[in-house]
Design a protein around this motif. Structure first.
Motif, mmCIF file in Angstrom:
data_model
loop_
_atom_site.group_PDB
_atom_site.id
_atom_site.type_symbol
_atom_site.label_atom_id
_atom_site.label_comp_id
_atom_site.label_asym_id
_atom_site.label_seq_id
_atom_site.Cartn_x
_atom_site.Cartn_y
_atom_site.Cartn_z
ATOM 1 N N ALA A 250 11.995 5.801 -7.302
ATOM 2 C CA ALA A 250 11.357 4.824 -7.293
ATOM 3 C C ALA A 250 9.349 4.883 -7.239
ATOM 4 C CB ALA A 250 11.273 3.713 -5.652
ATOM 5 N N LYS A 251 9.111 3.626 -8.014
ATOM 6 C CA LYS A 251 8.106 3.731 -8.768
ATOM 7 C C LYS A 251 7.023 3.021 -7.202
ATOM 8 C CE LYS A 251 5.423 2.897 -12.388
ATOM 9 N NZ LYS A 251 5.063 3.679 -13.898
ATOM 10 N N PRO A 252 6.481 3.898 -7.567
ATOM 11 C CA PRO A 252 4.994 3.811 -5.933
ATOM 12 C C PRO A 252 4.582 2.534 -6.547
ATOM 13 C CG PRO A 252 4.715 5.874 -7.882
ATOM 14 C CD PRO A 252 5.686 5.226 -8.415
ATOM 15 N N GLU A 253 4.647 2.197 -5.168
ATOM 16 C CA GLU A 253 4.120 1.059 -4.675
ATOM 17 C C GLU A 253 2.786 0.331 -5.451
ATOM 18 O OE1 GLU A 253 6.227 -0.034 -0.627
ATOM 19 O OE2 GLU A 253 3.913 1.127 -0.351
ATOM 20 N N TYR B 93 0.856 10.521 -7.610
ATOM 21 C CA TYR B 93 1.294 9.421 -6.960
ATOM 22 C C TYR B 93 1.170 10.023 -5.991
ATOM 23 C CZ TYR B 93 2.415 7.521 -11.576
ATOM 24 O OH TYR B 93 2.598 6.516 -12.597
ATOM 25 N N TYR B 94 -0.093 10.000 -5.409
ATOM 26 C CA TYR B 94 0.481 11.028 -3.804
ATOM 27 C C TYR B 94 1.060 9.784 -2.385
ATOM 28 C CZ TYR B 94 -4.802 9.084 -3.253
ATOM 29 O OH TYR B 94 -6.051 8.130 -3.467
ATOM 30 N N MET B 95 0.338 8.102 -2.144
ATOM 31 C CA MET B 95 1.147 7.915 -1.639
ATOM 32 C C MET B 95 2.569 7.540 -1.826
ATOM 33 S SD MET B 95 -1.125 6.585 0.281
ATOM 34 C CE MET B 95 0.006 4.973 1.182
ATOM 35 N N ASN B 96 3.442 8.090 -2.639
ATOM 36 C CA ASN B 96 4.949 8.099 -3.257
ATOM 37 C C ASN B 96 5.049 9.165 -2.602
ATOM 38 O OD1 ASN B 96 6.938 6.550 -3.239
ATOM 39 N ND2 ASN B 96 7.169 7.335 -5.414
ATOM 40 N N ARG B 97 4.385 10.294 -2.626
ATOM 41 C CA ARG B 97 4.344 11.775 -2.818
ATOM 42 C C ARG B 97 5.807 12.099 -4.264
ATOM 43 N NH1 ARG B 97 6.151 13.492 3.248
ATOM 44 N NH2 ARG B 97 4.085 13.552 3.694
ATOM 45 N N GLU B 98 5.194 12.244 -5.308
ATOM 46 C CA GLU B 98 5.938 12.049 -6.739
ATOM 47 C C GLU B 98 5.268 12.223 -7.496
ATOM 48 O OE1 GLU B 98 9.096 9.208 -8.844
ATOM 49 O OE2 GLU B 98 6.684 9.041 -9.426
ATOM 50 N N LEU B 99 5.113 13.186 -8.720
ATOM 51 C CA LEU B 99 4.588 14.173 -9.732
ATOM 52 C C LEU B 99 5.215 13.467 -10.584
ATOM 53 C CD1 LEU B 99 2.114 16.297 -10.000
ATOM 54 C CD2 LEU B 99 3.136 17.624 -10.608
ATOM 55 N N CYS B 100 4.892 13.022 -11.674
ATOM 56 C CA CYS B 100 4.986 11.991 -12.875
ATOM 57 C C CYS B 100 4.083 12.966 -14.650
ATOM 58 C CB CYS B 100 4.820 10.397 -13.200
ATOM 59 S SG CYS B 100 5.810 10.248 -14.515
ATOM 60 N N ILE B 101 4.795 13.561 -15.071
ATOM 61 C CA ILE B 101 4.876 14.332 -15.997
ATOM 62 C C ILE B 101 4.814 13.589 -17.328
ATOM 63 C CG2 ILE B 101 5.062 16.508 -17.160
ATOM 64 C CD1 ILE B 101 5.189 17.566 -15.237
ATOM 65 N N LEU B 102 4.094 12.934 -18.234
ATOM 66 C CA LEU B 102 4.683 12.405 -19.037
ATOM 67 C C LEU B 102 4.654 12.966 -20.241
ATOM 68 C CD1 LEU B 102 3.209 10.415 -17.823
ATOM 69 C CD2 LEU B 102 3.082 8.659 -18.915
ATOM 70 N N GLU C 279 -7.006 2.714 -10.307
ATOM 71 C CA GLU C 279 -6.456 1.588 -9.471
ATOM 72 C C GLU C 279 -5.291 1.463 -8.641
ATOM 73 O OE1 GLU C 279 -8.811 -1.294 -8.744
ATOM 74 O OE2 GLU C 279 -9.697 0.132 -9.929
ATOM 75 N N ASP C 280 -4.631 2.506 -9.352
ATOM 76 C CA ASP C 280 -3.390 2.016 -8.648
ATOM 77 C C ASP C 280 -3.030 3.720 -7.920
ATOM 78 O OD1 ASP C 280 -2.253 0.734 -10.206
ATOM 79 O OD2 ASP C 280 -1.469 2.087 -12.171
ATOM 80 N N SER C 281 -4.142 4.409 -7.632
ATOM 81 C CA SER C 281 -4.001 5.525 -7.136
ATOM 82 C C SER C 281 -3.253 6.656 -6.608
ATOM 83 C CB SER C 281 -3.425 5.070 -4.955
ATOM 84 O OG SER C 281 -4.503 3.568 -3.909
ATOM 85 N N ILE C 282 -3.680 6.950 -8.374
ATOM 86 C CA ILE C 282 -3.224 7.992 -9.171
ATOM 87 C C ILE C 282 -4.224 9.009 -9.583
ATOM 88 C CG2 ILE C 282 -1.551 8.842 -11.135
ATOM 89 C CD1 ILE C 282 -0.939 6.000 -11.243
ATOM 90 N N LEU C 283 -4.219 9.939 -9.101
ATOM 91 C CA LEU C 283 -5.130 11.268 -9.708
ATOM 92 C C LEU C 283 -3.698 11.764 -10.908
ATOM 93 C CD1 LEU C 283 -5.011 13.350 -6.363
ATOM 94 C CD2 LEU C 283 -6.720 11.537 -7.833
ATOM 95 N N THR C 284 -4.818 11.677 -12.373
ATOM 96 C CA THR C 284 -4.288 12.040 -13.533
ATOM 97 C C THR C 284 -5.168 12.941 -14.254
ATOM 98 O OG1 THR C 284 -3.657 9.468 -13.710
ATOM 99 C CG2 THR C 284 -3.491 10.560 -15.917
ATOM 100 N N LEU D 236 -0.072 9.926 4.625
ATOM 101 C CA LEU D 236 -0.884 10.064 3.894
ATOM 102 C C LEU D 236 -2.118 10.658 4.990
ATOM 103 C CD1 LEU D 236 -1.995 10.206 1.095
ATOM 104 C CD2 LEU D 236 -3.298 8.356 1.805
ATOM 105 N N ALA D 237 -2.190 10.451 5.678
ATOM 106 C CA ALA D 237 -3.320 10.975 6.577
ATOM 107 C C ALA D 237 -2.663 11.926 7.503
ATOM 108 C CB ALA D 237 -3.695 9.481 7.654
ATOM 109 N N ASN D 238 -1.893 12.249 7.872
ATOM 110 C CA ASN D 238 -1.143 13.596 8.148
ATOM 111 C C ASN D 238 -1.277 13.996 7.651
ATOM 112 O OD1 ASN D 238 -1.326 11.672 11.388
ATOM 113 N ND2 ASN D 238 0.587 11.790 10.901
ATOM 114 N N GLY D 239 -0.320 14.092 6.065
ATOM 115 C CA GLY D 239 -0.243 15.148 4.905
ATOM 116 C C GLY D 239 -1.322 15.624 4.273
ATOM 117 N N THR D 240 -2.142 15.143 3.976
ATOM 118 C CA THR D 240 -3.329 15.913 3.997
ATOM 119 C C THR D 240 -4.318 16.072 5.276
ATOM 120 O OG1 THR D 240 -4.510 13.660 4.337
ATOM 121 C CG2 THR D 240 -3.386 13.855 2.067
ATOM 122 N N LYS D 241 -3.883 16.194 6.046
ATOM 123 C CA LYS D 241 -4.500 16.502 6.835
ATOM 124 C C LYS D 241 -6.059 16.541 7.231
ATOM 125 C CE LYS D 241 -1.726 20.738 8.605
ATOM 126 N NZ LYS D 241 -0.140 20.156 8.192
ATOM 127 N N ALA D 242 -6.786 15.780 6.665
ATOM 128 C CA ALA D 242 -7.897 14.607 6.652
ATOM 129 C C ALA D 242 -9.139 15.099 7.839
ATOM 130 C CB ALA D 242 -8.022 13.583 6.085
#
Length: 419
Positions: free
Chosen positions: A110-113, A157-166, A68-73, A299-305
């Protein structure tokens, strides 16, 4: 390439037998992989369960998907692979004699939106990055000796361009003296913070990335190796779906309904359908957040969708007006298939699915920032008018939203069929 890998694997088998190598784990995004598979399609959040009897990597597929947070985990789980370490030995070498660099100033990420709400404050410190020479294609993250595969969770967190490793079972002090090394070309900065949300001790390693990336991970002994890949290196079909508005931006509001809620509900139904296909979909939001317009464009341009589709709900000063329309960028032209073609097929399929009225295609105006700024085929579909009482009633019904989602998915699949 495969012959070369086999030679390396053969050499590695001898070398690593002599070195009494520990367990090796392979993880990526969709399925378990072996060394020879590293250049192949991506895997999402898979658990590797290797066979100890024959030493072959035989992981069971476990499809991961944005939550629900647009995260790939991806969660790393225990497995074993034998006799294939030669390529890792060559790829993941770091310069052991390199001087440890001075610490950089602490960087707070920053925490992703998408997560919504303010994150609880925890102790933060900058990560130390190595500067020694490395021919590795992986970023190397040292882990405590007691750390197990199940203690590690990776979130993209692809919208924030951040990889978080717990990393569970470790204090932040561990990363005050241990260096992150290897290939750091895709990393801008990194922060270690205490994971105070967890019941047990642990840390979050937050890496700010230079662009939108997917990732693969390998756990070898007490090191976690992370490789970054462009979405195009992993997927053949890529679509960006953008539910309009969100958060404090409710969009059009009439007859007790809001644009932000309807667009999100339709997007979730689109996701249910596309999750069953081979199309990789990035969503700008899957909750009540409101990503900035520039972030949606990025996001659209970065993924070259292959295409970007925004879901909107219309309103009109004339309450008798009803029907669907699509917006396109007339200034961005692609021979064969561009924004106008996408807008045309999108409106046709949606109107056909809902058995509604087509109001026609419309050129993007100044307020249509995303549509005008995206450099791939892009269109916004306005699925109906909230100002029309009869249509507003329909837009609020789940079965009607299902039909709209069917139309959007039909348009996407029709584009790929015509390709």
């Amino acid at each position: 390439m495969r012959l070369s890998l086999m030679k390396k694997a053969a050499i590695g088998s001898v070398l690593y037998s002599m070195a009494a190598m520990g367990l090796i784990y392979y993880l990526s995004y969709d399925k378990a992989i072996t060394i020879s598979d590293v250049a192949q399609d991506e895997v999402i959040g898979s658990d590797l369960a290797d066979s100890k009897e024959n030493g072959a990597g035989a992981g069971a597929e476990a499809e991961g998907e944005p939550d629900e947070d647009s995260i790939l985990t991806g969660r790393i789980t225990e497995g074993e692979t034998e006799g294939k370490a030669a390529e890792l030995s060559e790829e993941n070498q770091t310069d052991e004699n390199a001087e440890e660099p001075p610490k950089e100033e602490a960087q707070e990420t920053a925490k992703p939106e998408e997560e919504g709400g303010k994150e609880a404050e925890g102790k933060k410190q900058e990560l130390i990055f190595g500067t020694g020479k490395s021919n590795s294609s992986f970023m190397r993250i040292p882990l405590p000796a007691e750390c197990k595969a199940e203690d590690i969770v990776v979130e993209n967190y692809y919208m924030n361009r951040e990889l978080c490793i717990l990393v569970g079972g470790v204090d932040s002090g561990f990363y005050a003296s241990n260096v992150i090394s290897g290939n750091l070309d895709m990393v801008e900065k990194g922060v270690c913070e205490e994971n105070i949300e967890a019941n047990e001790r642990g840390v979050k390693l937050r890496f700010s990335l230079t662009d939108v990336f997917e990732y693969r991970t390998i756990l070898e002994n007490h090191d976690l190796y992370v490789s970054f890949l462009r979405p195009r290196e992993m997927y053949d079909k890529i679509v960006v779906i953008d539910p309009s508005c969100g958060g404090s931006n409710t969009g059009n509001e009439e007859n007790g309904l809001s644009e932000k809620e309807i667009s999100l509900q339709i997007a979730k139904k689109v996701k249910e359908r596309l999750d069953e296909t081979d199309v990789k979909v990035y969503y700008t939001r899957m909750d009540d957040s409101n990503p900035g317009e520039e972030d949606r464009v990025r996001l659209a341009n970065g993924t070259k969708a292959d295409m970007y589709i925004r879901i909107q709900v219309d309103a009109n000063t004339d309450s008798s007006v009803y029907g669907a329309t699509t917006i396109y960028n007339e200034d961005y032209f692609i021979p064969g298939f561009g924004s106008v073609e996408l807008a045309d097929i999108l409106e046709r399929e949606v109107v056909t699915s809902i058995k509604g009225k087509a109001l026609g295609l419309s050129k993007a105006q100044e307020e249509d920032y995303a549509i005008r700024s995206i450099t791939i085929p892009a269109a916004a579909v306005k699925v109906g008018c909230l100002t029309n009482k009869q249509e507003a009633i329909l837009l609020g019904r789940e079965e009607y939203q299902e039909k709209i989602a069917d139309g959007i998915c039909n348009a996407i699949m029709a584009v790929y069929e015509e390709d």
